[in-house]
Motif scaffolding. Structure first.
Motif, PDB file in Angstrom:
ATOM      1  N   LYS A 183       0.836  -1.208   0.000  1.00  0.00           N
ATOM      2  CA  LYS A 183       0.000   0.000   0.000  1.00  0.00           C
ATOM      3  C   LYS A 183       0.873   1.263   0.000  1.00  0.00           C
ATOM      4  O   LYS A 183       0.899   2.012   0.972  1.00  0.00           O
ATOM      5  CB  LYS A 183      -0.934   0.001   1.219  1.00  0.00           C
ATOM      6  N   PRO A 184       1.563   1.528  -1.101  1.00  0.00           N
ATOM      7  CA  PRO A 184       2.339   2.774  -1.137  1.00  0.00           C
ATOM      8  C   PRO A 184       1.434   3.987  -1.290  1.00  0.00           C
ATOM      9  O   PRO A 184       0.368   3.905  -1.897  1.00  0.00           O
ATOM     10  CB  PRO A 184       3.227   2.590  -2.379  1.00  0.00           C
ATOM     11  N   ASN A 185       1.851   5.121  -0.720  1.00  0.00           N
ATOM     12  CA  ASN A 185       1.149   6.367  -1.031  1.00  0.00           C
ATOM     13  C   ASN A 185       1.785   6.989  -2.269  1.00  0.00           C
ATOM     14  O   ASN A 185       2.724   6.419  -2.864  1.00  0.00           O
ATOM     15  CB  ASN A 185       1.147   7.324   0.168  1.00  0.00           C
ATOM     16  N   LYS A 186       1.290   8.130  -2.659  1.00  0.00           N
ATOM     17  CA  LYS A 186       1.760   8.760  -3.898  1.00  0.00           C
ATOM     18  C   LYS A 186       3.264   9.045  -3.847  1.00  0.00           C
ATOM     19  O   LYS A 186       3.997   8.796  -4.821  1.00  0.00           O
ATOM     20  CB  LYS A 186       0.986  10.065  -4.135  1.00  0.00           C
ATOM     21  N   GLU A 187       3.751   9.535  -2.709  1.00  0.00           N
ATOM     22  CA  GLU A 187       5.167   9.873  -2.572  1.00  0.00           C
ATOM     23  C   GLU A 187       6.038   8.623  -2.585  1.00  0.00           C
ATOM     24  O   GLU A 187       7.110   8.598  -3.191  1.00  0.00           O
ATOM     25  CB  GLU A 187       5.400  10.671  -1.288  1.00  0.00           C
ATOM     26  N   GLU A 188       5.574   7.580  -1.912  1.00  0.00           N
ATOM     27  CA  GLU A 188       6.338   6.328  -1.879  1.00  0.00           C
ATOM     28  C   GLU A 188       6.380   5.670  -3.253  1.00  0.00           C
ATOM     29  O   GLU A 188       7.392   5.087  -3.648  1.00  0.00           O
ATOM     30  CB  GLU A 188       5.725   5.381  -0.839  1.00  0.00           C
ATOM     31  N   LEU A 189       5.270   5.777  -3.988  1.00  0.00           N
ATOM     32  CA  LEU A 189       5.237   5.242  -5.347  1.00  0.00           C
ATOM     33  C   LEU A 189       6.214   6.001  -6.244  1.00  0.00           C
ATOM     34  O   LEU A 189       6.937   5.395  -7.047  1.00  0.00           O
ATOM     35  CB  LEU A 189       3.820   5.331  -5.902  1.00  0.00           C
ATOM     36  N   ALA A 190       6.253   7.324  -6.087  1.00  0.00           N
ATOM     37  CA  ALA A 190       7.181   8.141  -6.866  1.00  0.00           C
ATOM     38  C   ALA A 190       8.636   7.754  -6.575  1.00  0.00           C
ATOM     39  O   ALA A 190       9.471   7.701  -7.486  1.00  0.00           O
ATOM     40  CB  ALA A 190       6.957   9.618  -6.567  1.00  0.00           C
ATOM     41  N   ALA A 191       8.932   7.472  -5.299  1.00  0.00           N
ATOM     42  CA  ALA A 191      10.296   7.066  -4.936  1.00  0.00           C
ATOM     43  C   ALA A 191      10.653   5.730  -5.578  1.00  0.00           C
ATOM     44  O   ALA A 191      11.809   5.508  -5.983  1.00  0.00           O
ATOM     45  CB  ALA A 191      10.410   6.979  -3.414  1.00  0.00           C
ATOM     46  N   LEU A 192       9.684   4.836  -5.698  1.00  0.00           N
ATOM     47  CA  LEU A 192       9.945   3.524  -6.297  1.00  0.00           C
ATOM     48  C   LEU A 192      10.262   3.626  -7.781  1.00  0.00           C
ATOM     49  O   LEU A 192      11.144   2.926  -8.286  1.00  0.00           O
ATOM     50  CB  LEU A 192       8.731   2.610  -6.101  1.00  0.00           C
ATOM     51  N   ILE A 193       9.542   4.497  -8.491  1.00  0.00           N
ATOM     52  CA  ILE A 193       9.729   4.577  -9.942  1.00  0.00           C
ATOM     53  C   ILE A 193      10.713   5.671 -10.345  1.00  0.00           C
ATOM     54  O   ILE A 193      11.081   5.782 -11.514  1.00  0.00           O
ATOM     55  CB  ILE A 193       8.385   4.770 -10.673  1.00  0.00           C
ATOM     56  N   GLY A 194      11.129   6.489  -9.377  1.00  0.00           N
ATOM     57  CA  GLY A 194      12.147   7.500  -9.644  1.00  0.00           C
ATOM     58  C   GLY A 194      11.671   8.739 -10.354  1.00  0.00           C
ATOM     59  O   GLY A 194      12.466   9.454 -10.970  1.00  0.00           O
ATOM     60  N   LYS A 195      10.373   9.032 -10.291  1.00  0.00           N
ATOM     61  CA  LYS A 195       9.845  10.258 -10.908  1.00  0.00           C
ATOM     62  C   LYS A 195       8.516  10.603 -10.267  1.00  0.00           C
ATOM     63  O   LYS A 195       7.856   9.732  -9.680  1.00  0.00           O
ATOM     64  CB  LYS A 195       9.687  10.094 -12.421  1.00  0.00           C
ATOM     65  N   PRO A 196       8.073  11.869 -10.369  1.00  0.00           N
ATOM     66  CA  PRO A 196       6.788  12.270  -9.777  1.00  0.00           C
ATOM     67  C   PRO A 196       5.618  11.498 -10.388  1.00  0.00           C
ATOM     68  O   PRO A 196       5.675  11.071 -11.546  1.00  0.00           O
ATOM     69  CB  PRO A 196       6.699  13.762 -10.116  1.00  0.00           C
ATOM     70  N   VAL A 197       4.582  11.335  -9.584  1.00  0.00           N
ATOM     71  CA  VAL A 197       3.392  10.607 -10.031  1.00  0.00           C
ATOM     72  C   VAL A 197       2.221  11.573 -10.138  1.00  0.00           C
ATOM     73  O   VAL A 197       1.935  12.321  -9.206  1.00  0.00           O
ATOM     74  CB  VAL A 197       3.039   9.480  -9.032  1.00  0.00           C
ATOM     75  N   GLN A 198       1.570  11.545 -11.285  1.00  0.00           N
ATOM     76  CA  GLN A 198       0.359  12.339 -11.473  1.00  0.00           C
ATOM     77  C   GLN A 198      -0.861  11.467 -11.178  1.00  0.00           C
ATOM     78  O   GLN A 198      -0.888  10.294 -11.531  1.00  0.00           O
ATOM     79  CB  GLN A 198       0.276  12.852 -12.921  1.00  0.00           C
ATOM     80  N   ILE A 199      -1.847  12.056 -10.510  1.00  0.00           N
ATOM     81  CA  ILE A 199      -3.044  11.292 -10.159  1.00  0.00           C
ATOM     82  C   ILE A 199      -3.993  11.274 -11.356  1.00  0.00           C
ATOM     83  O   ILE A 199      -4.882  12.106 -11.494  1.00  0.00           O
ATOM     84  CB  ILE A 199      -3.738  11.882  -8.917  1.00  0.00           C
ATOM     85  N   SER A 200      -3.770  10.330 -12.262  1.00  0.00           N
ATOM     86  CA  SER A 200      -4.672  10.122 -13.387  1.00  0.00           C
ATOM     87  C   SER A 200      -4.802   8.620 -13.601  1.00  0.00           C
ATOM     88  O   SER A 200      -3.861   7.862 -13.350  1.00  0.00           O
ATOM     89  CB  SER A 200      -4.144  10.780 -14.663  1.00  0.00           C
ATOM     90  N   VAL A 201      -5.979   8.208 -14.041  1.00  0.00           N
ATOM     91  CA  VAL A 201      -6.233   6.779 -14.231  1.00  0.00           C
ATOM     92  C   VAL A 201      -5.227   6.171 -15.191  1.00  0.00           C
ATOM     93  O   VAL A 201      -4.651   5.107 -14.928  1.00  0.00           O
ATOM     94  CB  VAL A 201      -7.674   6.553 -14.724  1.00  0.00           C
ATOM     95  N   GLY A 202      -4.990   6.863 -16.298  1.00  0.00           N
ATOM     96  CA  GLY A 202      -4.078   6.334 -17.307  1.00  0.00           C
ATOM     97  C   GLY A 202      -2.671   6.120 -16.786  1.00  0.00           C
ATOM     98  O   GLY A 202      -2.072   5.055 -17.012  1.00  0.00           O
ATOM     99  N   GLU A 203      -2.134   7.123 -16.094  1.00  0.00           N
ATOM    100  CA  GLU A 203      -0.768   6.989 -15.598  1.00  0.00           C
ATOM    101  C   GLU A 203      -0.668   5.929 -14.505  1.00  0.00           C
ATOM    102  O   GLU A 203       0.279   5.138 -14.477  1.00  0.00           O
ATOM    103  CB  GLU A 203      -0.242   8.326 -15.058  1.00  0.00           C
ATOM    104  N   LEU A 204      -1.641   5.908 -13.596  1.00  0.00           N
ATOM    105  CA  LEU A 204      -1.588   4.924 -12.512  1.00  0.00           C
ATOM    106  C   LEU A 204      -1.709   3.503 -13.060  1.00  0.00           C
ATOM    107  O   LEU A 204      -1.015   2.589 -12.586  1.00  0.00           O
ATOM    108  CB  LEU A 204      -2.688   5.214 -11.493  1.00  0.00           C
ATOM    109  N   LYS A 205      -2.560   3.296 -14.064  1.00  0.00           N
ATOM    110  CA  LYS A 205      -2.672   1.969 -14.672  1.00  0.00           C
ATOM    111  C   LYS A 205      -1.351   1.575 -15.321  1.00  0.00           C
ATOM    112  O   LYS A 205      -0.915   0.423 -15.206  1.00  0.00           O
ATOM    113  CB  LYS A 205      -3.799   1.957 -15.716  1.00  0.00           C
ATOM    114  N   VAL A 221      -2.742   2.131  -4.033  1.00  0.00           N
ATOM    115  CA  VAL A 221      -2.086   3.429  -3.884  1.00  0.00           C
ATOM    116  C   VAL A 221      -3.021   4.336  -3.098  1.00  0.00           C
ATOM    117  O   VAL A 221      -4.117   4.679  -3.553  1.00  0.00           O
ATOM    118  CB  VAL A 221      -1.769   4.067  -5.255  1.00  0.00           C
ATOM    119  N   SER A 222      -2.615   4.708  -1.888  1.00  0.00           N
ATOM    120  CA  SER A 222      -3.449   5.587  -1.062  1.00  0.00           C
ATOM    121  C   SER A 222      -3.183   7.034  -1.443  1.00  0.00           C
ATOM    122  O   SER A 222      -2.036   7.448  -1.624  1.00  0.00           O
ATOM    123  CB  SER A 222      -3.167   5.349   0.421  1.00  0.00           C
ATOM    124  N   MET A 223      -4.263   7.811  -1.565  1.00  0.00           N
ATOM    125  CA  MET A 223      -4.146   9.184  -2.065  1.00  0.00           C
ATOM    126  C   MET A 223      -4.860  10.187  -1.169  1.00  0.00           C
ATOM    127  O   MET A 223      -5.376  11.199  -1.642  1.00  0.00           O
ATOM    128  CB  MET A 223      -4.676   9.252  -3.500  1.00  0.00           C
TER     129      MET A 223
END
Length: 310
Positions: A183-205, A221-223
């Motif tokens: 259950k990563p949050n948005k910031e933790e997910l960004a750290a995993l992939i090495g770039k900022p995460v935008q909250i959009s269905v397409g990008e998250l999928k 992903v908790s938001m």
């Protein structure tokens, strides 16, 4: 039974003050001290929902004894591994609508203790239907220690929910043995992939479909106020939550993990799992004390949560 593991528990000390002034004496009257740590919050919420739960992990010294005593007062079953070091204090200074935290590192675990815990843990998990691992690893344990614990669980066909971040999570993702849910949050997910995460269905999928998350059945992903986005195998869900009055959001992620654990242990539907977890997280946010949920408000809240396949 659900076993909730906290590898670095603490005594959580709260100092409420009208004002907090640097470089002088600050006096406080209403001090509260509780058994703390993310996994203990999980156990506390599960206990309040009448689930059968056992709290475990590593504790030591008189602060470790205090943690056990507090859990006993609440009626929470526990079985900890004793270490030679002293468990830690974590201080929260609540002042002028702000929260300043002072977090001790905690004990340094010896190589011998690390090895002995693995043997202790291997016996412990025999009684588990599902396990949760929450929070940071104490100093002295290798970054792949959670991965070692998950390997032992998988050998015995025990499902694991993992709620951690940083190198410990990266190590798990790099290994063959996987948890059931992360259950990563948005910031933790960004750290995993090495770039900022935008909250959009397409990008998250797209992100959750990457090979990084192969063989993990659930990624949620908790938001925060924007709810959550989840992947269960090859199905994606958007979770929309109602607006609520937040009193104390600390521990809401732990309450959410408790809800996921309870529903998964009971083999409930995807929709129920996501609704139950998010409802408990919101109930925690509506309480002053961390790790508390008022189940009288549960049905009103859960009925307002929407889970949409996307």
């Amino acid at each position: 039974m659900i076993i909730s593991i906290t590898m670095n528990p603490s005594v959580d000390i709260s100092y409420p003050m009208e004002e907090f002034t640097l470089d002088t004496v600050n006096r406080v009257k209403n001090v509260t001290k509780t058994a703390g740590g993310k996994g203990l919050n999980v156990a506390r919420v599960l206990h309040q929902t009448k689930a059968e739960v056992l709290a475990s992990g590593m504790i030591g010294g008189h602060l470790g004894e205090f943690i056990e005593t507090e859990l006993e007062k609440e009626g929470i079953q526990h079985h900890f591994f004793a270490i030679n070091g002293q468990s830690r204090n974590c201080i929260a200074i609540l002042h002028e609508k702000k929260q300043t935290e002072i977090l001790e590192q905690g004990p340094v675990i010896t190589e011998e203790e690390a090895e002995h815990f693995l043997k202790f843990f291997e016996q412990l998990i025999e009684q588990a239907d599902l396990l949760t691992f929450s929070g940071s690893l104490p100093a002295g344990l290798s970054d792949d220690y959670y991965a070692k614990l998950i390997h032992l669980c998988n050998k015995k066909n025990k499902d694991v929910i993992l709620d951690c971040s940083g190198k410990a999570l990266q190590e798990v993702l790099s290994k063959k043995d996987k948890p059931l849910l992360i259950k990563p949050n948005k910031e933790e997910l960004a750290a995993l992939i090495g770039k900022p995460v935008q909250i959009s269905v397409g990008e998250l999928k797209n992100i959750l479909s990457s090979s990084l998350f192969d063989d993990i059945e659930w990624v949620v992903v908790s938001m925060g106020k924007n709810g959550a986005f989840a992947k269960h195998r090859n199905t994606f869900y958007q979770v929309t939550i109602p607006k609520i009055g937040v009193i104390n959001p600390v521990g809401s992620g732990d309450a959410t993990i408790a809800g996921f654990a309870q529903s998964l242990a009971n083999y409930q539907s995807d929709e129920t799992i996501l609704k139950h977890g998010n409802a408990l997280g919101m109930l925690n946010a509506q309480e002053k004390i961390t790790g508390r949920v008022n189940m009288q408000n549960y049905h009103n809240l859960v009925d307002q949560i929407k889970v949409t396949q996307v």
